[in-house]
Design an enzyme around this catalytic site. Sequence first.
Site, short mmCIF file in Angstrom:
data_model
loop_
_atom_site.label_atom_id
_atom_site.label_comp_id
_atom_site.label_asym_id
_atom_site.label_seq_id
_atom_site.Cartn_x
_atom_site.Cartn_y
_atom_site.Cartn_z
N CYS A 14 -21.83 -50.63 -12.94
CA CYS A 14 -20.37 -50.45 -13.01
C CYS A 14 -19.67 -51.77 -13.32
O CYS A 14 -19.92 -52.78 -12.67
CB CYS A 14 -19.87 -49.90 -11.68
SG CYS A 14 -18.09 -49.87 -11.52
N CYS A 68 -15.09 -43.86 -17.09
CA CYS A 68 -15.62 -44.22 -15.78
C CYS A 68 -16.43 -45.49 -15.85
O CYS A 68 -17.30 -45.63 -16.70
CB CYS A 68 -16.57 -43.15 -15.27
SG CYS A 68 -15.79 -41.62 -14.98
N CYS A 83 -22.11 -52.05 -7.33
CA CYS A 83 -23.03 -51.12 -8.01
C CYS A 83 -23.41 -51.72 -9.36
O CYS A 83 -22.55 -52.20 -10.09
CB CYS A 83 -22.40 -49.75 -8.18
SG CYS A 83 -21.84 -49.06 -6.61
#
Length: 339
Positions: A115, A328, A112
């Site tokens: 990320c 995150c 991704c």
Amino acid sequence: MKIPVASLLPDEISGSVRLRHKYQGTQIFKWVQSGTLKFQDMTNLSKVLRRTLNEKLYISSKLEDTLTDSDGTVKLKIKLEDASFIETVLLTDRNGRKTACLSTQAGCGMGCTFCRTGKMGLKRNLKSYEIVEQMLLLVSGYGRITNMVFMGMGEPLENPENLRKAIEVFHHTDGGGISLRRITVSTCGIVPKIYDMAENGPHIRIALSLITADPVLRSLLVPVNRRYPLKSVKDALLYYQEKTGKRITLEIVLLKGVNDRAEDMERLLKFIPPLKVVVNIIPWNPAEDIRFNEPSPSGVLRFKNMLVKAGVAVTERYRRGRGINGACGQLCVIDPVLK
Ligand code: SAH
Ligand code: SF4
């Protein structure tokens, strides 16, 4: 050869050490799962047994470093036996409720684009005992933990068997006894594994990293979308919901100017029904070498209010752990803060 004890169930402990009494397997399981990592500290066992355990069983991971953010978030850097490193995060909310954020892989192969873990690539899947050991290190340092999210490094549904075993251990009444309602597995959408969980359990909560309901944009941001397109992901989630009655979380990592436009909202609102969902908005956390822009607080609020107005349940994930690159998408072991 010594056997890693962390993911052994009471009967498996009894079997591996050939215990005379079955209840001793439960005693040892209780000690281990409550964070007692040295056999000599298991004081209700005989000295002879403690010595035997020490010869036959072991904990494989080592705590390498601990970072604590000013907001109370803790990040552990853990060294595995093959000298791979992983990270694990502990979040404590205002009411003192503790949530463990666990990793299932060293790195991640899903790529991704927003990320940092994705940038590392996949080193390897974690063994079930390496997943459990993250929890044991947290419990031994910080006490009882009631909630867990598989939102650390890696794609949990690319490592489903080790994930399943670890959850079985966490859920066991003689261990942490964590309710399946308090366990969330976050996935980028590995369709066959969602069906597998629906059929065979465990029936935990599923969070989908939806990011956007625009198929072309999603294929760019979450490349696995090319393998498992949105329609097939939605069908799998509907099936999971039918089987389990559980509400699905849809995670939208909000990237300014990319997936926060009016047309993104329109597509999202079309995507949702008949799924019963809660949308979790995660303002993008910056990470080294990744070029996206953070949404402004007013941008986040605007997006959130549009969902509320449309009658969709929505939560916002706070930007906790950013001071230690523990939020995150920031987990990565070539982290300069930890070096
Ligand atoms: N691989 C799984 C779980 C680990 S990622 C998944 O993708 O769902 C955990 C969460 O962090 C996911 O919701 C992911 O979309 C989000 N995330 C990844 N990078 C992020 C970043 N830079 N900022 C905010 N959230 C991010
Ligand atoms: Fe892997 Fe999840 Fe990061 Fe995507 S968002 S690269 S699936 S850890």
